[in-house]
Scaffold this motif. Sequence first.
Motif, PDB file in Angstrom:
ATOM      1  N   GLU A  77       0.812  -1.228   0.000  1.00 25.85           N
ATOM      2  CA  GLU A  77       0.000   0.000   0.000  1.00 25.85           C
ATOM      3  C   GLU A  77       0.839   1.269   0.000  1.00 25.85           C
ATOM      4  O   GLU A  77       0.372   2.317  -0.420  1.00 25.85           O
ATOM      5  CB  GLU A  77      -0.997  -0.011   1.166  1.00 25.85           C
ATOM      6  CG  GLU A  77      -0.403  -0.077   2.556  1.00 25.85           C
ATOM      7  CD  GLU A  77       0.003  -1.489   2.996  1.00 25.85           C
ATOM      8  OE1 GLU A  77       0.651  -1.590   4.050  1.00 25.85           O
ATOM      9  OE2 GLU A  77      -0.299  -2.471   2.297  1.00 25.85           O
ATOM     10  N   THR A  78       2.101   1.206   0.474  1.00 32.66           N
ATOM     11  CA  THR A  78       2.930   2.416   0.551  1.00 32.66           C
ATOM     12  C   THR A  78       4.237   2.308  -0.231  1.00 32.66           C
ATOM     13  O   THR A  78       4.931   3.306  -0.374  1.00 32.66           O
ATOM     14  CB  THR A  78       3.304   2.723   2.014  1.00 32.66           C
ATOM     15  OG1 THR A  78       4.091   1.636   2.513  1.00 32.66           O
ATOM     16  CG2 THR A  78       2.075   2.919   2.877  1.00 32.66           C
ATOM     17  N   ASP A  79       4.590   1.109  -0.696  1.00 32.88           N
ATOM     18  CA  ASP A  79       5.876   0.842  -1.340  1.00 32.88           C
ATOM     19  C   ASP A  79       7.062   1.061  -0.415  1.00 32.88           C
ATOM     20  O   ASP A  79       8.196   1.108  -0.849  1.00 32.88           O
ATOM     21  CB  ASP A  79       6.055   1.655  -2.634  1.00 32.88           C
ATOM     22  CG  ASP A  79       5.330   1.017  -3.792  1.00 32.88           C
ATOM     23  OD1 ASP A  79       5.091  -0.216  -3.752  1.00 32.88           O
ATOM     24  OD2 ASP A  79       4.995   1.732  -4.751  1.00 32.88           O
ATOM     25  N   ALA A  80       6.800   1.209   0.889  1.00 30.91           N
ATOM     26  CA  ALA A  80       7.889   1.275   1.868  1.00 30.91           C
ATOM     27  C   ALA A  80       8.276  -0.156   2.226  1.00 30.91           C
ATOM     28  O   ALA A  80       7.547  -1.107   1.936  1.00 30.91           O
ATOM     29  CB  ALA A  80       7.439   2.031   3.118  1.00 30.91           C
ATOM     30  N   TYR A  81       9.439  -0.320   2.841  1.00 34.21           N
ATOM     31  CA  TYR A  81       9.923  -1.622   3.301  1.00 34.21           C
ATOM     32  C   TYR A  81      10.089  -1.531   4.804  1.00 34.21           C
ATOM     33  O   TYR A  81      10.540  -0.506   5.320  1.00 34.21           O
ATOM     34  CB  TYR A  81      11.269  -1.952   2.654  1.00 34.21           C
ATOM     35  CG  TYR A  81      11.173  -2.221   1.171  1.00 34.21           C
ATOM     36  CD1 TYR A  81      11.213  -3.519   0.690  1.00 34.21           C
ATOM     37  CD2 TYR A  81      11.050  -1.186   0.261  1.00 34.21           C
ATOM     38  CE1 TYR A  81      11.127  -3.786  -0.670  1.00 34.21           C
ATOM     39  CE2 TYR A  81      10.966  -1.437  -1.099  1.00 34.21           C
ATOM     40  CZ  TYR A  81      11.005  -2.736  -1.561  1.00 34.21           C
ATOM     41  OH  TYR A  81      10.918  -2.992  -2.898  1.00 34.21           O
ATOM     42  N   SER A  82       9.751  -2.623   5.513  1.00 34.52           N
ATOM     43  CA  SER A  82       9.864  -2.568   6.974  1.00 34.52           C
ATOM     44  C   SER A  82      10.099  -3.947   7.558  1.00 34.52           C
ATOM     45  O   SER A  82       9.834  -4.973   6.922  1.00 34.52           O
ATOM     46  CB  SER A  82       8.596  -1.961   7.585  1.00 34.52           C
ATOM     47  OG  SER A  82       7.500  -2.827   7.366  1.00 34.52           O
ATOM     48  N   THR A  83      10.594  -3.949   8.792  1.00 36.91           N
ATOM     49  CA  THR A  83      10.733  -5.155   9.605  1.00 36.91           C
ATOM     50  C   THR A  83      10.870  -4.718  11.052  1.00 36.91           C
ATOM     51  O   THR A  83      11.076  -3.534  11.337  1.00 36.91           O
ATOM     52  CB  THR A  83      11.940  -6.023   9.178  1.00 36.91           C
ATOM     53  OG1 THR A  83      11.827  -7.317   9.777  1.00 36.91           O
ATOM     54  CG2 THR A  83      13.260  -5.400   9.575  1.00 36.91           C
ATOM     55  N   VAL A  84      10.769  -5.684  11.963  1.00 41.09           N
ATOM     56  CA  VAL A  84      10.961  -5.433  13.390  1.00 41.09           C
ATOM     57  C   VAL A  84      12.079  -6.354  13.864  1.00 41.09           C
ATOM     58  O   VAL A  84      12.093  -7.544  13.533  1.00 41.09           O
ATOM     59  CB  VAL A  84       9.667  -5.697  14.181  1.00 41.09           C
ATOM     60  CG1 VAL A  84       9.907  -5.566  15.683  1.00 41.09           C
ATOM     61  CG2 VAL A  84       8.566  -4.758  13.729  1.00 41.09           C
ATOM     62  N   VAL A  85      13.028  -5.788  14.605  1.00 41.08           N
ATOM     63  CA  VAL A  85      14.179  -6.539  15.105  1.00 41.08           C
ATOM     64  C   VAL A  85      14.242  -6.376  16.620  1.00 41.08           C
ATOM     65  O   VAL A  85      14.037  -5.276  17.138  1.00 41.08           O
ATOM     66  CB  VAL A  85      15.492  -6.009  14.470  1.00 41.08           C
ATOM     67  CG1 VAL A  85      16.693  -6.791  14.967  1.00 41.08           C
ATOM     68  CG2 VAL A  85      15.416  -6.038  12.955  1.00 41.08           C
ATOM     69  N   GLN A  86      14.538  -7.459  17.341  1.00 36.81           N
ATOM     70  CA  GLN A  86      14.732  -7.392  18.789  1.00 36.81           C
ATOM     71  C   GLN A  86      16.166  -6.917  19.043  1.00 36.81           C
ATOM     72  O   GLN A  86      17.117  -7.558  18.604  1.00 36.81           O
ATOM     73  CB  GLN A  86      14.526  -8.773  19.417  1.00 36.81           C
ATOM     74  CG  GLN A  86      13.110  -9.294  19.297  1.00 36.81           C
ATOM     75  CD  GLN A  86      12.133  -8.542  20.181  1.00 36.81           C
ATOM     76  OE1 GLN A  86      12.488  -8.022  21.235  1.00 36.81           O
ATOM     77  NE2 GLN A  86      10.897  -8.452  19.728  1.00 36.81           N
ATOM     78  N   ILE A  87      16.305  -5.785  19.739  1.00 39.75           N
ATOM     79  CA  ILE A  87      17.617  -5.171  19.956  1.00 39.75           C
ATOM     80  C   ILE A  87      17.785  -4.832  21.431  1.00 39.75           C
ATOM     81  O   ILE A  87      16.861  -4.335  22.068  1.00 39.75           O
ATOM     82  CB  ILE A  87      17.761  -3.890  19.099  1.00 39.75           C
ATOM     83  CG1 ILE A  87      17.624  -4.238  17.618  1.00 39.75           C
ATOM     84  CG2 ILE A  87      19.091  -3.194  19.367  1.00 39.75           C
ATOM     85  CD1 ILE A  87      17.679  -3.043  16.708  1.00 39.75           C
ATOM     86  N   VAL A  88      18.990  -5.088  21.966  1.00 43.56           N
ATOM     87  CA  VAL A  88      19.263  -4.735  23.356  1.00 43.56           C
ATOM     88  C   VAL A  88      19.401  -3.219  23.474  1.00 43.56           C
ATOM     89  O   VAL A  88      19.827  -2.547  22.529  1.00 43.56           O
ATOM     90  CB  VAL A  88      20.532  -5.437  23.901  1.00 43.56           C
ATOM     91  CG1 VAL A  88      20.336  -6.946  23.939  1.00 43.56           C
ATOM     92  CG2 VAL A  88      21.751  -5.077  23.116  1.00 43.56           C
ATOM     93  N   PRO A  89      19.037  -2.663  24.625  1.00 41.50           N
ATOM     94  CA  PRO A  89      19.154  -1.224  24.819  1.00 41.50           C
ATOM     95  C   PRO A  89      20.583  -0.723  24.627  1.00 41.50           C
ATOM     96  O   PRO A  89      21.544  -1.435  24.908  1.00 41.50           O
ATOM     97  CB  PRO A  89      18.686  -1.023  26.262  1.00 41.50           C
ATOM     98  CG  PRO A  89      17.769  -2.182  26.512  1.00 41.50           C
ATOM     99  CD  PRO A  89      18.398  -3.324  25.757  1.00 41.50           C
ATOM    100  N   GLY A  90      20.692   0.496  24.129  1.00 42.29           N
ATOM    101  CA  GLY A  90      21.981   1.133  23.906  1.00 42.29           C
ATOM    102  C   GLY A  90      21.936   1.959  22.633  1.00 42.29           C
ATOM    103  O   GLY A  90      20.901   2.073  21.982  1.00 42.29           O
ATOM    104  N   ILE A  91      23.072   2.538  22.270  1.00 42.03           N
ATOM    105  CA  ILE A  91      23.176   3.322  21.038  1.00 42.03           C
ATOM    106  C   ILE A  91      23.698   2.401  19.949  1.00 42.03           C
ATOM    107  O   ILE A  91      24.711   1.727  20.141  1.00 42.03           O
ATOM    108  CB  ILE A  91      24.083   4.544  21.238  1.00 42.03           C
ATOM    109  CG1 ILE A  91      23.451   5.466  22.284  1.00 42.03           C
ATOM    110  CG2 ILE A  91      24.309   5.268  19.913  1.00 42.03           C
ATOM    111  CD1 ILE A  91      24.305   6.643  22.688  1.00 42.03           C
TER     112      ILE A  91
END
Length: 160
Positions: A77-91
């Motif tokens: 619907e938007t032609d954007a790409y996405s995902t979700v990743v589990q990441i530990v806190p920090g920079i």
Amino acid sequence: RAGMGATGSKDKLGGSPSMPQMAGGGMPGAPGEMQSPELKCAVPVAFRWHHAAQREVYVVGSFSNWQTKIRLTREPETDAYSTVVQIVPGIHQYKFIVDGEWRCAQDQPRCLDSVGNENNCLEVEEAEAPEPEPLDDDPGGREEPPSPRSSYNCQSVDPD
């Protein structure tokens, strides 16, 4: 290894001279190394590429020691790409690989690493624990069902 959203896939990266370096230089950790206990406090982080791509988009970053590329899924619907990743806190620093080319997203925060490579960057904060239900310190304020009368007629137990 960090967890993924249901739509992402991961591939191991081989070493490459064009691969960006982490802040502080180098890429600590070794492939196959045991994950630290801090992974338990990882939080889900969404990555989005809002720009054109012909075939595929991946994200790679310091959160995996620049060793794992994670595929983003196209949103029709938007032609954007996405995902979700589990990441530990920090920079963390990261970059996208768009149709085989390392790219920074110009609409996301950017920073320079220790050798001058421009990367996107983000700060992942610890997830807030849900507040526990308050304990009722006044048991007189609760009405508990009465015990059945039959429970008061217990026979004594003979110790023999």
